[in-house]
Every structure is written in structure tokens, then in C-alpha cells.
Design a protein around this motif. Structure first.
Motif, PDB file in Angstrom:
ATOM      1  N   GLN A 292       0.868  -1.177   0.000  1.00 61.45           N
ATOM      2  CA  GLN A 292       0.000   0.000   0.000  1.00 61.45           C
ATOM      3  C   GLN A 292       0.903   1.225   0.000  1.00 61.45           C
ATOM      4  O   GLN A 292       1.551   1.555   0.989  1.00 61.45           O
ATOM      5  N   LEU A 296      -4.524   5.737  -0.399  1.00 62.56           N
ATOM      6  CA  LEU A 296      -5.403   5.666  -1.565  1.00 62.56           C
ATOM      7  C   LEU A 296      -4.880   4.763  -2.680  1.00 62.56           C
ATOM      8  O   LEU A 296      -5.624   4.467  -3.621  1.00 62.56           O
ATOM      9  N   SER A 297      -3.629   4.316  -2.619  1.00 53.29           N
ATOM     10  CA  SER A 297      -3.056   3.585  -3.751  1.00 53.29           C
ATOM     11  C   SER A 297      -2.342   2.316  -3.294  1.00 53.29           C
ATOM     12  O   SER A 297      -1.762   2.263  -2.211  1.00 53.29           O
ATOM     13  N   SER A 319      -3.729   0.201  -8.262  1.00 55.52           N
ATOM     14  CA  SER A 319      -5.082   0.694  -7.987  1.00 55.52           C
ATOM     15  C   SER A 319      -5.011   2.008  -7.236  1.00 55.52           C
ATOM     16  O   SER A 319      -4.115   2.222  -6.394  1.00 55.52           O
ATOM     17  N   TYR A 320      -5.960   2.902  -7.539  1.00 56.96           N
ATOM     18  CA  TYR A 320      -6.013   4.212  -6.895  1.00 56.96           C
ATOM     19  C   TYR A 320      -7.468   4.557  -6.608  1.00 56.96           C
ATOM     20  O   TYR A 320      -8.331   4.473  -7.495  1.00 56.96           O
ATOM     21  N   SER A 321      -7.735   4.929  -5.376  1.00 59.09           N
ATOM     22  CA  SER A 321      -9.085   5.288  -4.963  1.00 59.09           C
ATOM     23  C   SER A 321      -9.322   6.774  -5.223  1.00 59.09           C
ATOM     24  O   SER A 321      -8.705   7.625  -4.579  1.00 59.09           O
ATOM     25  N   SER A 323     -12.352   8.230  -4.922  1.00 59.12           N
ATOM     26  CA  SER A 323     -13.312   8.666  -3.918  1.00 59.12           C
ATOM     27  C   SER A 323     -13.828   7.420  -3.212  1.00 59.12           C
ATOM     28  O   SER A 323     -13.376   6.310  -3.492  1.00 59.12           O
ATOM     29  N   ASN A 324     -14.793   7.596  -2.315  1.00 57.22           N
ATOM     30  CA  ASN A 324     -15.356   6.443  -1.621  1.00 57.22           C
ATOM     31  C   ASN A 324     -16.091   5.507  -2.577  1.00 57.22           C
ATOM     32  O   ASN A 324     -16.209   4.317  -2.313  1.00 57.22           O
ATOM     33  N   GLN A 325     -16.583   6.042  -3.689  1.00 60.09           N
ATOM     34  CA  GLN A 325     -17.340   5.226  -4.641  1.00 60.09           C
ATOM     35  C   GLN A 325     -16.591   4.952  -5.944  1.00 60.09           C
ATOM     36  O   GLN A 325     -17.065   4.155  -6.763  1.00 60.09           O
ATOM     37  N   GLU A 327     -12.957   4.053  -8.216  1.00 60.10           N
ATOM     38  CA  GLU A 327     -11.603   3.491  -8.164  1.00 60.10           C
ATOM     39  C   GLU A 327     -11.049   3.331  -9.569  1.00 60.10           C
ATOM     40  O   GLU A 327     -11.767   2.992 -10.514  1.00 60.10           O
ATOM     41  N   ASN A 329      -8.031   1.330 -11.851  1.00 58.65           N
ATOM     42  CA  ASN A 329      -7.148   0.164 -11.841  1.00 58.65           C
ATOM     43  C   ASN A 329      -6.404   0.053 -13.161  1.00 58.65           C
ATOM     44  O   ASN A 329      -6.976   0.300 -14.227  1.00 58.65           O
ATOM     45  N   TRP A 356     -17.307   2.838 -10.645  1.00 53.68           N
ATOM     46  CA  TRP A 356     -18.129   3.620  -9.722  1.00 53.68           C
ATOM     47  C   TRP A 356     -19.143   2.702  -9.075  1.00 53.68           C
ATOM     48  O   TRP A 356     -19.908   2.015  -9.753  1.00 53.68           O
TER      49      TRP A 356
END
Length: 358
Positions: A292, A296-297, A319-321, A323-325, A327, A329, A356
Motif C-alpha cells: 500500500q 489511496l493507492s 489501484s487508486y481510490s 473517492s469512496n465510490q 476506483e 485500476n 463507480w
């Protein structure tokens, strides 16, 4: 609290496939929507359905007149799929891969319908997962396939349980098996026996700790029609989490019917993986590391090597987030093989996805 719940996601996936033997490049674009419906009919009974809606387009769709046929799951007994768009290089395809009624008692559970039956206990390969093995190269199907089945589960207070399952599997027949799960010496154990289509099958699995490392293994035997051992799939894996956030794991897979020699001219390798064909090669070694990088990534790198055939698969991912909904990849799959007495790059696949969830 509402008795009805709707959730799901929308994803866009782009795939670029570079074939180094034919010197070709095929692109696939996929818009993928999943809808999950859950209805708590009464306190002990739930009805659940999940639908995949997908639209494909690109050069891989245009060049393959049989593209739709590859989308169906040969494990399905009931046809709950439909191609509602097939024209000008576009394919629209929907299928219901979960549809079941679930009843939970104090120590018992009955589930009837299309469901995921997960009997695997290892982290990487799962020989014990005889009902619906998955293809690890399919990065866009984390839910994994389901089975048209009836499952009964009985639980006891000492962490032991018994599962009995009967599943219909398309034109291939049926699978009927029982699994007994128990805990001993701080290890989880399971024993499986039953009938896989037309042959008998039995196996065992375990999971526990060896010092600070996790240790897991599974073995599954298949008999032929005269009760003689015809095939064995076995795996052993170990994983470890370092203090600075690095997670590493390794695993070995043995397929007694797998390929153990370099390929000849014109010979191909079958990567349509199934419960009996977790890898087409006899000996397989996997190494994986992930870290990690920030809250976020995450970055990971997986490699699989099959000695004898000299098949090498490298699979880095990121992978990178957003927002909460949402992502993002990125995946890369590189295939190397001993081909015509030369170890060379066969193909490479680049995948980018944004998701999403709701």
C-alpha cells in the motif's frame, strides 16, 4: 430498516491485446453494469438476484464472429443469459449469475438457486473448489461464477460444519459432494468427497499459521469410471505480512495431467481454466508481492512460472481510490514461453478500468 436493498456498480474496461506471434493488436472496450437485488422476505428468509449487463465493442469483437459464444458460462444449467445486441461490431449481453432463496435457522442454512459455492481454503489456487473455479486472468469478474445448486449447511458450536451440495452443470452432468470442516491444533481442516460429473472425487484442505506466516494447502483427487486414480491437483502456499506494509505470498500448484514439455510447432496452450484445469501446466510456482503506497493507492506484482513448459506470466497492477465510490485500476499481463526452441514473449495485455459503486 427497509426489507429491500439495491446496490451495484458501473465499470469501463479497455483491453489492448498485443500478439507477438501474429504481430497483431486487438482492442476491446467494455461497459459493465452490475445490479444486486436483496429482499428480506421474513427474518429468516432472503431472496437475492444479481444481474450483469455488458456492452462490448472494438476490433476484437469485429474480428471474431463467435464472440458471443465465449461469453456464456458452460457451468450453467439454466439459461439465464441473453445477447440483446449483435451488430456492426457491437455486442450487448446480460446474464443473471446469482438468483437464490436463502433460509437461515439457528444452526442450519439452506440455499436454493444460482449461487457461489466457495470451498477453496487457499489464497491462490483452489483444487477443493470443485463447483465453480474461476479464471485468475479475468480481472473484471471478482464475484466469480455461480452454480445452479441446492446447498444444505449444518453448524456446530465447536466451529465445525457440514455442507452437502447438489449442482447441475450444463450439458456435462452434475456435481454432488459433501464437505466436513473442523478446527484442530489451531488449524482449520476440511475433507471433501463426492461425484464430479461422471467420476468420483475426494480431497482435503488446511489453513493455519507457521510462526508469523500463514500456511495453506489443498489436494483433490479424481477417479476414472473404474475407481482408479486418474488425476490429482494439489497446492501449497505461504504468506507473510512485513511490518512496513509489504505483503508477500508464494504458492505451488501440481496438475498431474498438465503439460510438462516445451511446446512444438503449431501446439497451443489452453488457458480456459476450470475446476480440473486450474493451470494447463504440470508444475507451477507463483510469487506475489503487494504494497500500500498510500492510503489511496496499492501496487502489486504477481509472477507465475511453469518449469518444463517454461511458461512465464508476469502481472503487475496498480489501484487508486478516486473517492469512496470510485476506483481506478491498471493491469498488465505478459506471457513468455519456450516456443520453437526459443524462450520468447508470446503476448502482452494492457487493461485499464474505472469503477463507480453505488
Amino acid at each position: 430498516m427497509s426489507n429491500f436493498k439495491l446496490s451495484g456498480y458501473v465499470k469501463y474496461l479497455e483491453t489492448q491485446n498485443f500478439d507477438n506471434l501474429s504481430k497483431s493488436n486487438l482492442a476491446t472496450h467494455l461497459l459493465h453494469n452490475r445490479l444486486r437485488f436483496k429482499w428480506n422476505v421474513i427474518p429468516k428468509m432472503t431472496i437475492q438476484a444479481e444481474v450483469r449487463n455488458r456492452v462490448f465493442w472494438g476490433t476484437s469483437v469485429e474480428s471474431n464472429p463467435y464472440f458471443v459464444q465465449y461469453l456464456s458460462n458452460s457451468n450453467d444449467f439454466l439459461n439465464l443469459s441473453a445477447a440483446w445486441l449483435e451488430q456492426s461490431g457491437w455486442v450487448g449481453y446480460s446474464n443473471i449469475d446469482r438468483l437464490f432463496v436463502d433460509w437461515k435457522g439457528k444452526n442450519q442454512n439452506v440455499r436454493i438457486g444460482r449461487q457461489r459455492i466457495n470451498w477453496g481454503i487457499s489464497s491462490i489456487w483452489n483444487p477443493n473448489d470443485i463447483f465453480n473455479a474461476y479464471n485468475f486472468l479475468d480481472v473484471d469478474y471478482e464475484e466469480r461464477p455461480g452454480s445452479d445448486a441446492i446447498k444444505y449447511q449444518r453448524n456446530w458450536e465447536n466451529l465445525s460444519s457440514l455442507d452437502v451440495v447438489y449442482a447441475r452443470t450444463g450439458k456435462s452432468g452434475s456435481i454432488a459432494a459433501a464437505k466436513y470442516f473442523f478446527n484442530k491444533w489451531n488449524f482449520d481442516f476440511q475433507a471433501i468427497a463426492g461425484k464430479y460429473q461422471e467420476v468420483g472425487t475426494f480431497g482435503i484442505g488446511f489453513a493455519g499459521s507457521w510462526g508469523d506466516a500463514g500456511l495453506k494447502g489443498e489436494i483433490q483427487h479424481y477417479l476414472n469410471s473404474v475407481s482408479i486414480l486418474a488425476q490429482t491437483n494439489a497446492t501449497l502456499g505461504i504468506d507473510y505480512m512485513f511490518s512496513k506494509g509489504w505483503y508477500v505470498s508464494s504458492a505451488y500448484l501440481y496438475n498431474s495431467l498438465g503439460i510438462a514439455e516445451p511446446l512444438n510447432f503449431g501446439q497451443s496452450i489452453n488457458l480456459n481454466l476450470s475446476s480440473r484445469n486450474l493451470m494447463p501446466t504440470k508444475h507451477n510456482v507463483l510469487l506475489m508481492g503487494s504494497k500500500q503506497l498510500s492510503p489511496l493507492s496499492t501496487f502489486s506484482l504477481t509472477s507465475i512460472y511453469a518449469p518444463g513448459t517454461k511458461l512465464l506470466i508476469g502481472m503487475p497492477s496498480f489501484s487508486y481510490s478516486l473517492s469512496n465510490q470510485m476506483e481506478l485500476n491498471l493491469f498488465w499481463q505478459s506471457f513468455w514461453m519456450s516456443y520453437q526452441s526459443e524462450f520468447r514473449s508470446i503476448s502482452n495485455v494492457l487493461l485499464g478500468r474505472i469503477r463507480w459503486s453505488f
